[in-house]
Design a protein around this motif. Structure first.
Motif, PDB file in Angstrom:
ATOM      1  N   GLN A 121      -7.568   0.296  -2.279  1.00  0.00           N
ATOM      2  CA  GLN A 121      -6.056  -0.187  -2.615  1.00  0.00           C
ATOM      3  C   GLN A 121      -5.856   1.631  -3.152  1.00  0.00           C
ATOM      4  O   GLN A 121      -5.146   2.597  -2.022  1.00  0.00           O
ATOM      5  CB  GLN A 121      -5.412  -0.887  -3.001  1.00  0.00           C
ATOM      6  CG  GLN A 121      -5.421  -2.157  -2.912  1.00  0.00           C
ATOM      7  CD  GLN A 121      -4.221  -1.773  -1.378  1.00  0.00           C
ATOM      8  OE1 GLN A 121      -2.815  -1.877  -1.464  1.00  0.00           O
ATOM      9  NE2 GLN A 121      -4.980  -2.217  -0.109  1.00  0.00           N
ATOM     10  N   TYR A 155      -1.284   5.387   9.596  1.00  0.00           N
ATOM     11  CA  TYR A 155      -1.514   3.983   8.492  1.00  0.00           C
ATOM     12  C   TYR A 155      -0.923   3.097   9.877  1.00  0.00           C
ATOM     13  O   TYR A 155       0.467   2.689   9.962  1.00  0.00           O
ATOM     14  CB  TYR A 155      -0.337   3.820   7.473  1.00  0.00           C
ATOM     15  CG  TYR A 155      -0.470   2.309   6.554  1.00  0.00           C
ATOM     16  CD1 TYR A 155      -2.077   2.079   6.441  1.00  0.00           C
ATOM     17  CD2 TYR A 155       0.710   1.593   6.267  1.00  0.00           C
ATOM     18  CE1 TYR A 155      -1.853   0.476   5.775  1.00  0.00           C
ATOM     19  CE2 TYR A 155       0.478   1.358   5.239  1.00  0.00           C
ATOM     20  CZ  TYR A 155      -0.746   0.359   5.158  1.00  0.00           C
ATOM     21  OH  TYR A 155      -0.705  -1.225   4.222  1.00  0.00           O
ATOM     22  N   ARG A 180      -6.820   3.928   0.270  1.00  0.00           N
ATOM     23  CA  ARG A 180      -6.016   3.123   1.421  1.00  0.00           C
ATOM     24  C   ARG A 180      -4.282   4.340   0.671  1.00  0.00           C
ATOM     25  O   ARG A 180      -3.950   5.163   1.843  1.00  0.00           O
ATOM     26  CB  ARG A 180      -5.537   2.258   1.338  1.00  0.00           C
ATOM     27  CG  ARG A 180      -4.430   1.710   2.660  1.00  0.00           C
ATOM     28  CD  ARG A 180      -4.097   0.293   2.724  1.00  0.00           C
ATOM     29  NE  ARG A 180      -5.814  -0.238   3.381  1.00  0.00           N
ATOM     30  CZ  ARG A 180      -5.990  -0.988   4.131  1.00  0.00           C
ATOM     31  NH1 ARG A 180      -5.159  -0.817   5.430  1.00  0.00           N
ATOM     32  NH2 ARG A 180      -6.844  -1.022   4.339  1.00  0.00           N
ATOM     33  N   ALA A 181      -3.956   4.068  -0.387  1.00  0.00           N
ATOM     34  CA  ALA A 181      -3.593   5.152  -0.958  1.00  0.00           C
ATOM     35  C   ALA A 181      -3.050   6.606  -0.654  1.00  0.00           C
ATOM     36  O   ALA A 181      -1.952   7.416   0.044  1.00  0.00           O
ATOM     37  CB  ALA A 181      -3.049   4.417  -2.026  1.00  0.00           C
ATOM     38  N   THR A 182      -4.308   6.827  -1.459  1.00  0.00           N
ATOM     39  CA  THR A 182      -4.288   8.704  -0.985  1.00  0.00           C
ATOM     40  C   THR A 182      -5.058   8.641   0.379  1.00  0.00           C
ATOM     41  O   THR A 182      -4.004  10.271   0.947  1.00  0.00           O
ATOM     42  CB  THR A 182      -6.009   8.839  -1.970  1.00  0.00           C
ATOM     43  OG1 THR A 182      -6.746   8.146  -1.280  1.00  0.00           O
ATOM     44  CG2 THR A 182      -5.860   9.094  -3.387  1.00  0.00           C
ATOM     45  N   SER A 236       0.906  -1.214   0.225  1.00  0.00           N
ATOM     46  CA  SER A 236      -0.691   0.101  -0.073  1.00  0.00           C
ATOM     47  C   SER A 236       0.907   1.189   0.138  1.00  0.00           C
ATOM     48  O   SER A 236       0.412   2.459  -0.566  1.00  0.00           O
ATOM     49  CB  SER A 236      -0.965  -0.135   1.073  1.00  0.00           C
ATOM     50  OG  SER A 236      -2.201  -0.969   0.923  1.00  0.00           O
ATOM     51  N   ILE A 237       2.290   1.085   0.821  1.00  0.00           N
ATOM     52  CA  ILE A 237       2.793   2.403   0.753  1.00  0.00           C
ATOM     53  C   ILE A 237       3.651   2.373  -0.585  1.00  0.00           C
ATOM     54  O   ILE A 237       3.695   4.024  -0.803  1.00  0.00           O
ATOM     55  CB  ILE A 237       3.874   2.061   2.059  1.00  0.00           C
ATOM     56  CG1 ILE A 237       3.313   2.080   3.488  1.00  0.00           C
ATOM     57  CG2 ILE A 237       4.973   2.925   1.968  1.00  0.00           C
ATOM     58  CD1 ILE A 237       3.774   2.205   4.592  1.00  0.00           C
ATOM     59  N   GLU A 238       4.072   1.107  -1.100  1.00  0.00           N
ATOM     60  CA  GLU A 238       4.375   1.361  -2.563  1.00  0.00           C
ATOM     61  C   GLU A 238       3.650   2.079  -3.098  1.00  0.00           C
ATOM     62  O   GLU A 238       3.713   3.023  -4.250  1.00  0.00           O
ATOM     63  CB  GLU A 238       5.135   0.271  -3.161  1.00  0.00           C
ATOM     64  CG  GLU A 238       6.349  -0.267  -2.357  1.00  0.00           C
ATOM     65  CD  GLU A 238       6.482  -1.858  -2.987  1.00  0.00           C
ATOM     66  OE1 GLU A 238       8.039  -1.904  -2.754  1.00  0.00           O
ATOM     67  OE2 GLU A 238       6.023  -2.420  -2.963  1.00  0.00           O
ATOM     68  N   LEU A 239       2.761   1.776  -4.132  1.00  0.00           N
ATOM     69  CA  LEU A 239       1.009   1.823  -4.280  1.00  0.00           C
ATOM     70  C   LEU A 239       1.268   3.707  -4.296  1.00  0.00           C
ATOM     71  O   LEU A 239       0.845   4.285  -5.254  1.00  0.00           O
ATOM     72  CB  LEU A 239      -0.205   1.634  -4.268  1.00  0.00           C
ATOM     73  CG  LEU A 239      -1.470   2.342  -5.146  1.00  0.00           C
ATOM     74  CD1 LEU A 239      -0.424   2.204  -6.299  1.00  0.00           C
ATOM     75  CD2 LEU A 239      -2.531   1.956  -4.784  1.00  0.00           C
ATOM     76  N   ALA A 240       1.022   4.377  -2.897  1.00  0.00           N
ATOM     77  CA  ALA A 240       0.752   5.464  -2.270  1.00  0.00           C
ATOM     78  C   ALA A 240       2.418   6.951  -2.825  1.00  0.00           C
ATOM     79  O   ALA A 240       1.846   7.646  -3.370  1.00  0.00           O
ATOM     80  CB  ALA A 240       0.330   5.897  -0.997  1.00  0.00           C
ATOM     81  N   LYS A 241       3.129   5.986  -3.012  1.00  0.00           N
ATOM     82  CA  LYS A 241       4.306   6.662  -3.417  1.00  0.00           C
ATOM     83  C   LYS A 241       4.281   6.212  -5.207  1.00  0.00           C
ATOM     84  O   LYS A 241       4.574   7.880  -5.440  1.00  0.00           O
ATOM     85  CB  LYS A 241       5.488   5.601  -3.046  1.00  0.00           C
ATOM     86  CG  LYS A 241       5.870   5.952  -1.851  1.00  0.00           C
ATOM     87  CD  LYS A 241       7.638   5.333  -1.259  1.00  0.00           C
ATOM     88  CE  LYS A 241       7.231   4.970   0.210  1.00  0.00           C
ATOM     89  NZ  LYS A 241       8.558   4.892   0.583  1.00  0.00           N
TER      90      LYS A 241
END
Length: 140
Positions: free
Chosen positions: A123, A136, A126-128, A64-69
């Motif tokens: 997802q 988180y 969550r990312a946004t 999730s953090i990688e997608l957010a990045k």
């Protein structure tokens, strides 16, 4: 940046549709959902300066953090739209996979395409939320 889910198949009135709607309504980023028939139908034109992500079992699994990045990088890089392609029951063809900027996987398991739509919406929410500095619980 617009988060645009382009999905094959009609979800109709279903628990999966309720989940998709629930997460998309909670997002602060602009979102759009386009449904196409299982086969055929014209996909909306891709605007200039956009990113295309195809959900595919052969793709890369991101936390999730990688997608957010990734979203942050695209947004801050001036991308107008991040388009997420969800295939029908048989997935995407070779042409769609080769045209995508990123192949994204939710793991090696086989997921029903209607459920993938709900998982993607969650997802993205969550990312946004991570990018909005909401705590988180998996971080650290």
């Amino acid at each position: 940046m617009l988060l645009h889910i382009v999905a094959r198949g009609k979800i109709g009135r279903s628990p999966e549709a309720d989940l998709v709607e629930r997460y998309l309504k909670r997002m602060t980023w602009p979102t759009k959902l386009t449904e196409l028939p299982d086969r055929g139908g014209k996909s909306p034109d891709v605007p200039p300066n956009s990113i295309t992500v195809a959900l595919d079992e052969r793709g890369r699994a991101l936390s999730s953090i990688e997608l957010a990045k990734k979203l942050e990088l695209w947004r801050d890089g001036g991308k107008r739209e991040a388009r997420f392609l969800v295939g029908a029951a048989d997935g995407h063809g070779d042409e769609q996979r080769s045209c995508a900027d990123l192949l994204l996987s939710f793991g090696p398991a086989t997921w029903p395409h209607l459920l993938v739509r709900a998982m993607l919406a969650e997802q993205l929410f969550r990312a946004t939320s991570i990018l909005a500095n909401h705590p988180y619980h998996r971080e650290g």
